[in-house]
Design an enzyme around this catalytic site. Sequence first.
Site: not given
Ligand code: NI
Length: 179
Positions: A97-98, A139-140, A47, A52, A143
């Site tokens: 997480c990226l 989670h997304e 995701g 991001q 963001h």
């Molecule tokens: Ni993340």
Amino acid sequence: MAVREVLTYPDQRLKQVSVPITSFDDSLQGLIQDLDDTMYGSPGCTGVAAPQIGQAVRMVLIDASRNRKPVENHGRLLLINPEVSDPQGEAIGREGCLSVPQFTGNVKRAKQIKLRALDAHGNLIEMEAVDFEARLILHEIDHLDGILFLDRVSSLKTDIFRRKNLELQTSASLLSRLT
Ligand code: NI
């Protein structure tokens, strides 16, 4: 079409609250393509959220089928202006997480959710998600509200873990270390 650079903590842009999307024009389709390229270009990544990659708009892309372990999922989902309701149950799971490539963390989330969102063309999507996919969506969406999993752990001392393998860091797969 481009794999975009992913912002990493503590970049302050990750703390912004993103704005709703109101126009489904060519520039939005270009941004969606960039989300696809960025997520599918990162091995194991499940995701990514528009903020991001530096676009503070309410849009996320997920694909829970990319998880290392098989999980119940709806495949690729592009979610615009997503809203969650009716959270049920609770579970603690390991998240990555990226934007936080060096760490993973234990985060408590709902086990089951209802979701409303728009697709790439503004059509309504209504669905339910469970377990890993529910966690991924939550989670997304975090963001979009400027929240990282680091903000959700109970204890910075006991619930944050440094990734051991540098190789894993560079291919940091979002949520892939969920246990
Ligand atoms: Ni993340």
